[in-house]
Design a protein around this motif. Sequence first.
Motif, PDB file in Angstrom:
ATOM      1  N   LEU A 103       6.029  -0.416   7.340  1.00 22.53           N
ATOM      2  CA  LEU A 103       7.091  -0.763   6.574  1.00 22.53           C
ATOM      3  C   LEU A 103       7.033  -2.004   5.550  1.00 22.53           C
ATOM      4  O   LEU A 103       7.281  -1.914   4.557  1.00 22.53           O
ATOM      5  N   GLU A 104       6.076  -2.904   6.033  1.00 25.73           N
ATOM      6  CA  GLU A 104       5.951  -4.167   5.281  1.00 25.73           C
ATOM      7  C   GLU A 104       5.149  -3.847   4.356  1.00 25.73           C
ATOM      8  O   GLU A 104       5.094  -4.160   3.015  1.00 25.73           O
ATOM      9  N   MET A 105       3.987  -2.819   4.431  1.00 30.96           N
ATOM     10  CA  MET A 105       3.129  -2.417   3.516  1.00 30.96           C
ATOM     11  C   MET A 105       3.878  -1.692   2.174  1.00 30.96           C
ATOM     12  O   MET A 105       3.796  -1.742   1.308  1.00 30.96           O
ATOM     13  N   TYR A 106       4.964  -0.879   2.840  1.00 31.09           N
ATOM     14  CA  TYR A 106       5.865  -0.073   1.779  1.00 31.09           C
ATOM     15  C   TYR A 106       6.419  -0.931   0.789  1.00 31.09           C
ATOM     16  O   TYR A 106       6.418  -0.692  -0.342  1.00 31.09           O
ATOM     17  N   PHE A 107       6.834  -2.133   1.194  1.00 33.26           N
ATOM     18  CA  PHE A 107       7.283  -3.218   0.191  1.00 33.26           C
ATOM     19  C   PHE A 107       6.489  -4.114  -0.618  1.00 33.26           C
ATOM     20  O   PHE A 107       6.389  -4.365  -1.775  1.00 33.26           O
ATOM     21  N   ALA A 108       5.335  -4.623   0.269  1.00 29.73           N
ATOM     22  CA  ALA A 108       4.617  -5.523  -0.264  1.00 29.73           C
ATOM     23  C   ALA A 108       3.653  -5.055  -1.220  1.00 29.73           C
ATOM     24  O   ALA A 108       3.593  -5.732  -2.221  1.00 29.73           O
ATOM     25  N   SER A 109       3.353  -3.753  -1.220  1.00 32.07           N
ATOM     26  CA  SER A 109       2.537  -3.190  -2.212  1.00 32.07           C
ATOM     27  C   SER A 109       3.215  -2.907  -3.597  1.00 32.07           C
ATOM     28  O   SER A 109       2.955  -2.971  -4.680  1.00 32.07           O
ATOM     29  N   THR A 110       4.309  -2.248  -3.218  1.00 32.91           N
ATOM     30  CA  THR A 110       5.241  -1.753  -4.545  1.00 32.91           C
ATOM     31  C   THR A 110       5.830  -2.769  -5.331  1.00 32.91           C
ATOM     32  O   THR A 110       6.090  -2.619  -6.528  1.00 32.91           O
ATOM     33  N   ILE A 111       6.583  -3.786  -4.454  1.00 33.75           N
ATOM     34  CA  ILE A 111       6.854  -4.825  -5.331  1.00 33.75           C
ATOM     35  C   ILE A 111       6.278  -5.647  -6.420  1.00 33.75           C
ATOM     36  O   ILE A 111       6.555  -6.396  -7.085  1.00 33.75           O
ATOM     37  N   MET A 112       4.720  -5.608  -5.952  1.00 34.45           N
ATOM     38  CA  MET A 112       3.801  -6.177  -6.499  1.00 34.45           C
ATOM     39  C   MET A 112       3.390  -5.320  -7.962  1.00 34.45           C
ATOM     40  O   MET A 112       2.596  -5.773  -8.717  1.00 34.45           O
ATOM     41  N   GLY A 113       3.713  -4.168  -7.878  1.00 34.64           N
ATOM     42  CA  GLY A 113       3.374  -3.260  -8.862  1.00 34.64           C
ATOM     43  C   GLY A 113       2.368  -2.167  -8.707  1.00 34.64           C
ATOM     44  O   GLY A 113       1.479  -1.871  -9.431  1.00 34.64           O
ATOM     45  N   TYR A 114       1.870  -2.300  -7.397  1.00 34.00           N
ATOM     46  CA  TYR A 114       0.509  -1.656  -6.924  1.00 34.00           C
ATOM     47  C   TYR A 114       1.113  -0.150  -6.585  1.00 34.00           C
ATOM     48  O   TYR A 114       2.163  -0.024  -6.363  1.00 34.00           O
ATOM     49  N   VAL A 115       0.552   0.723  -6.377  1.00 34.99           N
ATOM     50  CA  VAL A 115       0.753   2.172  -5.856  1.00 34.99           C
ATOM     51  C   VAL A 115       0.294   2.258  -4.632  1.00 34.99           C
ATOM     52  O   VAL A 115      -1.004   2.165  -4.411  1.00 34.99           O
ATOM     53  N   GLU A 174      10.944   0.828 -14.389  1.00 36.80           N
ATOM     54  CA  GLU A 174      11.214   1.630 -13.379  1.00 36.80           C
ATOM     55  C   GLU A 174      10.429   2.889 -13.575  1.00 36.80           C
ATOM     56  O   GLU A 174      10.485   3.733 -12.731  1.00 36.80           O
ATOM     57  N   ASP A 175       9.830   2.904 -14.627  1.00 35.93           N
ATOM     58  CA  ASP A 175       8.827   4.188 -14.710  1.00 35.93           C
ATOM     59  C   ASP A 175       7.508   3.970 -14.275  1.00 35.93           C
ATOM     60  O   ASP A 175       6.514   5.065 -14.309  1.00 35.93           O
ATOM     61  N   GLN A 176       7.127   2.930 -13.868  1.00 41.48           N
ATOM     62  CA  GLN A 176       5.904   2.638 -12.800  1.00 41.48           C
ATOM     63  C   GLN A 176       5.710   3.642 -11.827  1.00 41.48           C
ATOM     64  O   GLN A 176       6.509   3.681 -11.080  1.00 41.48           O
ATOM     65  N   GLU A 177       4.387   3.431 -11.591  1.00 41.16           N
ATOM     66  CA  GLU A 177       4.081   4.552 -10.208  1.00 41.16           C
ATOM     67  C   GLU A 177       4.222   3.571  -8.983  1.00 41.16           C
ATOM     68  O   GLU A 177       4.008   2.284  -9.218  1.00 41.16           O
ATOM     69  N   ALA A 178       4.851   4.180  -8.074  1.00 47.58           N
ATOM     70  CA  ALA A 178       5.098   3.347  -6.725  1.00 47.58           C
ATOM     71  C   ALA A 178       4.434   3.786  -5.551  1.00 47.58           C
ATOM     72  O   ALA A 178       3.817   3.129  -4.862  1.00 47.58           O
ATOM     73  N   VAL A 179       4.470   5.140  -5.238  1.00 47.40           N
ATOM     74  CA  VAL A 179       4.165   5.552  -4.015  1.00 47.40           C
ATOM     75  C   VAL A 179       3.329   6.912  -4.433  1.00 47.40           C
ATOM     76  O   VAL A 179       3.932   7.826  -5.154  1.00 47.40           O
ATOM     77  N   ALA A 180       2.148   7.313  -3.841  1.00 41.39           N
ATOM     78  CA  ALA A 180       1.534   8.803  -3.751  1.00 41.39           C
ATOM     79  C   ALA A 180       1.520   9.304  -2.612  1.00 41.39           C
ATOM     80  O   ALA A 180       1.157   8.699  -1.395  1.00 41.39           O
ATOM     81  N   CYS A 181       1.689  10.783  -2.395  1.00 44.79           N
ATOM     82  CA  CYS A 181       1.134  11.633  -1.269  1.00 44.79           C
ATOM     83  C   CYS A 181       0.539  12.629  -1.632  1.00 44.79           C
ATOM     84  O   CYS A 181       0.605  13.111  -2.891  1.00 44.79           O
ATOM     85  N   TYR A 182      -0.211  13.270  -0.748  1.00 39.51           N
ATOM     86  CA  TYR A 182      -0.833  14.425  -0.901  1.00 39.51           C
ATOM     87  C   TYR A 182      -0.194  15.556  -0.192  1.00 39.51           C
ATOM     88  O   TYR A 182       0.124  15.076   1.158  1.00 39.51           O
ATOM     89  N   THR A 183      -0.383  16.656  -0.484  1.00 39.43           N
ATOM     90  CA  THR A 183       0.165  17.873   0.381  1.00 39.43           C
ATOM     91  C   THR A 183      -0.771  18.321   1.541  1.00 39.43           C
ATOM     92  O   THR A 183      -2.207  17.760   1.443  1.00 39.43           O
ATOM     93  N   SER A 184      -0.405  19.115   2.293  1.00 41.45           N
ATOM     94  CA  SER A 184      -1.354  19.483   3.522  1.00 41.45           C
ATOM     95  C   SER A 184      -0.891  20.896   3.842  1.00 41.45           C
ATOM     96  O   SER A 184       0.198  21.403   3.526  1.00 41.45           O
ATOM     97  N   GLY A 185      -1.788  21.799   4.612  1.00 39.44           N
ATOM     98  CA  GLY A 185      -1.340  22.944   4.971  1.00 39.44           C
ATOM     99  C   GLY A 185      -1.317  24.094   3.687  1.00 39.44           C
ATOM    100  O   GLY A 185      -0.744  25.107   3.985  1.00 39.44           O
ATOM    101  N   THR A 186      -1.891  23.676   2.649  1.00 38.95           N
ATOM    102  CA  THR A 186      -2.190  24.372   1.701  1.00 38.95           C
ATOM    103  C   THR A 186      -3.337  24.898   1.245  1.00 38.95           C
ATOM    104  O   THR A 186      -4.397  24.607   1.799  1.00 38.95           O
ATOM    105  N   THR A 187      -3.462  26.092   0.625  1.00 38.21           N
ATOM    106  CA  THR A 187      -4.865  26.527   0.270  1.00 38.21           C
ATOM    107  C   THR A 187      -5.543  25.616  -0.664  1.00 38.21           C
ATOM    108  O   THR A 187      -4.881  24.996  -1.677  1.00 38.21           O
ATOM    109  N   GLY A 188      -6.752  25.624  -0.542  1.00 41.41           N
ATOM    110  CA  GLY A 188      -7.772  24.664  -1.553  1.00 41.41           C
ATOM    111  C   GLY A 188      -7.511  23.293  -1.102  1.00 41.41           C
ATOM    112  O   GLY A 188      -6.943  22.907  -0.169  1.00 41.41           O
ATOM    113  N   ARG A 189      -7.915  22.602  -2.194  1.00 37.87           N
ATOM    114  CA  ARG A 189      -7.902  20.987  -1.958  1.00 37.87           C
ATOM    115  C   ARG A 189      -6.307  20.574  -1.854  1.00 37.87           C
ATOM    116  O   ARG A 189      -5.483  21.000  -2.537  1.00 37.87           O
TER     117      ARG A 189
END
Length: 271
Positions: free
Chosen positions: A75-87, A157-172
């Motif tokens: 949870l701390e990483m959720y905020f510390a990274s994003t409020i600094m403009g990191y993704v 507000e249009d800056q990137e904040a968080v990224a996720c990758y899919t799982s359980g799908t075909t291919g990468r």
Amino acid sequence: MKYKFQLTLQDIFWRVENLYKDKEIVGRNYEGKIERYSYLDFAKRVRKLASFLGSLELKMGDRIATLEWNTRSHLEMYFASTIMGYVMHTINVRFHLSEIEYVINHFGDKYLFVSPEFSDIAKELKSELKGVFVLDKEFDKIIDSQKPIAELPPLDEDQEAVACYTSGTTGRSKGIVYTHRTIYLHSLALLLKDVIGITRDDAVLVVVPMFHINGWDLPFASLMIGAKLVLPGPRPKARDLAELIEKEKVTIATGAPTVWIDFLDFIERKI
């Protein structure tokens, strides 16, 4: 279209620091013990962690990864990274080593922050990471020694904040990036009566993994409105959830159907 009021996660953090200082965050740690602290103490930790991240010479828009369960540290990483403009790139803890390597390299993560449980896996990674940090008691000491960051950088507000990758799908695995505006508006929607209707009087148990679609943005939404946030910790079992629901007087609990099937089986055996 641009707006005078930017919908960024810094605004949610402002509410944490200024409107709901005394509200509570509860989390189960790796020893199975319950930790609790106020929003204000959480905010102080976030500012110290943000200061530490700044010392790594990260630039606006740089990517950092986490491999962690629903814990206080995450949870701390959720905020510390994003409020600094990191993704922040939240990696599925159930990925195979080769999948972890792929998403880290594909997204271009600079650093990786892992739970103690996955420290050995981190050592085996073949990547261009600049460093790996284990979110253990020693890391807590490092963060405690930091000077809290005073000024946060201006964000769009249009800056990137968080990224996720899919799982359980075909291919990468396929990656998707959420902007500050996207997360803010979805968190706001979760407060609506016809959606979930989270209020500051609720105690919200977030069982859905924080590496899965930002935990459905429930951590952000809960802190936005001043609800009591309850984090079940690593590999929670039905017994752990039942104890948290009872002791913390949980009013909203979120998780996949399989979680609640196991939970109901446990409850039926106990009755």
